[in-house]
Scaffold this active site. Structure first.
Site, mmCIF file in Angstrom:
data_model
loop_
_atom_site.group_PDB
_atom_site.id
_atom_site.type_symbol
_atom_site.label_atom_id
_atom_site.label_comp_id
_atom_site.label_asym_id
_atom_site.label_seq_id
_atom_site.Cartn_x
_atom_site.Cartn_y
_atom_site.Cartn_z
ATOM 1 N N HIS A 19 0.845 -1.200 0.000
ATOM 2 C CA HIS A 19 0.000 0.000 0.000
ATOM 3 C C HIS A 19 0.877 1.246 0.000
ATOM 4 O O HIS A 19 1.320 1.717 1.045
ATOM 5 C CB HIS A 19 -0.916 -0.007 1.233
ATOM 6 C CG HIS A 19 -2.016 1.002 1.184
ATOM 7 N ND1 HIS A 19 -3.356 0.667 1.268
ATOM 8 C CD2 HIS A 19 -1.999 2.346 1.054
ATOM 9 C CE1 HIS A 19 -4.094 1.758 1.201
ATOM 10 N NE2 HIS A 19 -3.283 2.803 1.083
ATOM 11 N N ASP A 23 1.582 9.233 -6.006
ATOM 12 C CA ASP A 23 1.550 10.683 -5.823
ATOM 13 C C ASP A 23 1.772 11.084 -4.373
ATOM 14 O O ASP A 23 1.735 12.269 -4.045
ATOM 15 C CB ASP A 23 0.236 11.275 -6.357
ATOM 16 C CG ASP A 23 -0.989 10.634 -5.733
ATOM 17 O OD1 ASP A 23 -0.860 9.612 -5.039
ATOM 18 O OD2 ASP A 23 -2.114 11.151 -5.953
ATOM 19 N N GLY A 181 -9.994 7.705 -1.702
ATOM 20 C CA GLY A 181 -10.643 8.988 -1.478
ATOM 21 C C GLY A 181 -11.411 8.957 -0.165
ATOM 22 O O GLY A 181 -11.471 7.934 0.523
ATOM 23 N N HIS A 208 -9.975 0.772 -0.259
ATOM 24 C CA HIS A 208 -9.735 1.570 0.939
ATOM 25 C C HIS A 208 -10.996 1.484 1.810
ATOM 26 O O HIS A 208 -12.074 1.929 1.402
ATOM 27 C CB HIS A 208 -9.489 3.035 0.572
ATOM 28 C CG HIS A 208 -8.095 3.345 0.165
ATOM 29 N ND1 HIS A 208 -7.555 2.938 -1.032
ATOM 30 C CD2 HIS A 208 -7.121 4.061 0.799
ATOM 31 C CE1 HIS A 208 -6.305 3.383 -1.121
ATOM 32 N NE2 HIS A 208 -6.010 4.058 -0.026
ATOM 33 N N GLU A 211 -10.699 3.131 7.362
ATOM 34 C CA GLU A 211 -9.669 4.099 7.759
ATOM 35 C C GLU A 211 -10.336 5.241 8.510
ATOM 36 O O GLU A 211 -10.195 5.366 9.723
ATOM 37 C CB GLU A 211 -8.910 4.615 6.533
ATOM 38 C CG GLU A 211 -7.820 5.627 6.873
ATOM 39 C CD GLU A 211 -7.149 6.210 5.628
ATOM 40 O OE1 GLU A 211 -6.086 6.823 5.789
ATOM 41 O OE2 GLU A 211 -7.702 6.059 4.524
#
Length: 370
Positions: A19, A23, A181, A208, A211
């Site tokens: 992971h 960017d 996102g 994702h 989190e």
């Protein structure tokens, strides 16, 4: 072993990273140079050292939304073929220098179209960059293999298109798909069409989840979308009741049905300790749920998330865990083998890396430090 492992020792270990955002790992000096070359004038600082400090400070807010804002600057300088090749090549070199032998690096092709590149041109530029970086690392005596994950943004509407792109390029370096996102308000079930397509195509994907949002996000990612791994997944502890310092044998740990399912099915958790602290998903490294989850033998892996924003590397993440939990070589090998088992590679290739590089590498280090 009578002494705590040092960062230098850990750097020599053969590691696996699942992971890591392309960017989120640029070198500050590269950002400054690319901004000058492309005419981007929005940087908060023009000095690489000051810029690196700004990223760390801006990301260290305790808010996932604020953390994500820092990517506006890195993405802005990654809009040309040349910049994408350079960033990907440097990424592979930096990971190899940290002792990583296999990495999966993710990025969202749809975020790199502002200068006129097509989605296909973005993917091909990044793949070329990783090939260049791998060759440079090999010339320096460091072996690394980099696979890419194509990410769709969960607040956008291009996930099916990106999923098709991942399948189109899966035989030349793209190993899987991801959505990323802000979680709140953007459930993964909005992208069911993409996930159903990927499953029909026998393609790998991670999501994702868990989190900044809790158990419902994890449940949807697994039971509605069919995710093969969980990006972060740290909030699975919301389904576990444990007294401080408790272990399973003491009878003071109780797990809910979802937590039991995640452990029973060996669902890989792509945990990123420093990033989780920065975004408020964990209070501190010492109180990170990874300690409990490792004791309960969940399929935990250790990752960087965003090396620039967190000012980290995988070796540094391990070193922080060593300091917080007293981990030794056996623990670090356990995390590493977990990661390699969970990689989106064919079984025989995963096994070859485990038996050919990872276990021999750790055995040599254990022998040298005993």
């Amino acid at each position: 072993m009578s002494h705590q492992l040092t960062l230098d020792q850990i750097r020599r270990a053969p590691k696996v990273l699942l992971h890591d955002h392309l960017d989120g790992g640029l070198r500050p000096e590269t950002i400054v140079e690319l901004a000058a070359a492309t005419g981007y004038t929005g940087l908060p600082a023009d000095d690489p050292e000051a810029l690196g400090a700004w990223f760390a400070e801006a990301a260290d807010s305790g808010s996932l939304e604020r953390y994500l804002e820092t990517f506006g600057h890195t993405v802005a300088v990654m809009q040309t073929r040349e910049s994408l090749v350079r960033v990907a090549a440097e990424c592979a070199e930096d990971l190899a220098a940290d002792g990583i032998v296999y990495a999966e690096v993710r990025y969202a092709p749809e975020q790199h179209l502002e200068a006129g590149l097509s989605l296909e041109e973005v993917v091909e530029a990044v793949l070329e960059g990783f090939r260049v970086g791998q060759d440079r690392a090999a010339a320096q005596g460091r072996s690394i293999r980099v696979g890419t994950l194509l990410t769709a943004m969960r607040h956008a509407a291009r996930s099916r298109e990106i999923a098709e792109l991942a399948v189109r390029y899966r035989d030349v370096g793209v190993v899987g798909f991801d959505i990323a996102g802000a979680e709140a308000g953007h459930p993964p079930t909005r992208h069911l069409d993409a996930f159903e397509y990927l499953r029909r195509e026998n393609a790998h994907f991670t999501i994702h989840a868990g989190e900044a949002f809790g158990l419902p996000s994890i449940w949807e990612a697994l039971q509605w979308c069919g995710a093969g791994r969980l990006g972060h997944g740290v909030r699975i502890v919301d389904d576990i009741e444990a007294a401080r310092g408790a272990d399973e044998a003491s009878g003071t740990v109780r797990m809910g049905r979802l937590a039991n399912y995640v452990r029973d099915k060996r669902v890989p958790l792509e945990m990123c300790p420093s990033s989780n602290v920065q975004t408020g998903a964990a209070v501190s490294i010492a109180e990170h749920p990874i300690g409990l989850l490792r004791r309960l033998r969940f399929r935990v892996t250790v990752n960087t998330d965003n090396r620039l924003q967190s000012g980290t590397a995988l070796s540094e993440e391990f070193a922080k865990l060593v300091e917080a939990f007293g981990y030794d070589w056996d623990d670090l090998q356990w995390f590493t083998v977990n990661a390699m088992k969970s990689a989106f590679l064919p079984f025989d290739e995963r096994l070859a890396l485990i038996n050919g590089q990872i276990k021999p590498g750790f055995a040599q280090l254990k022998w040298a430090t005993d």
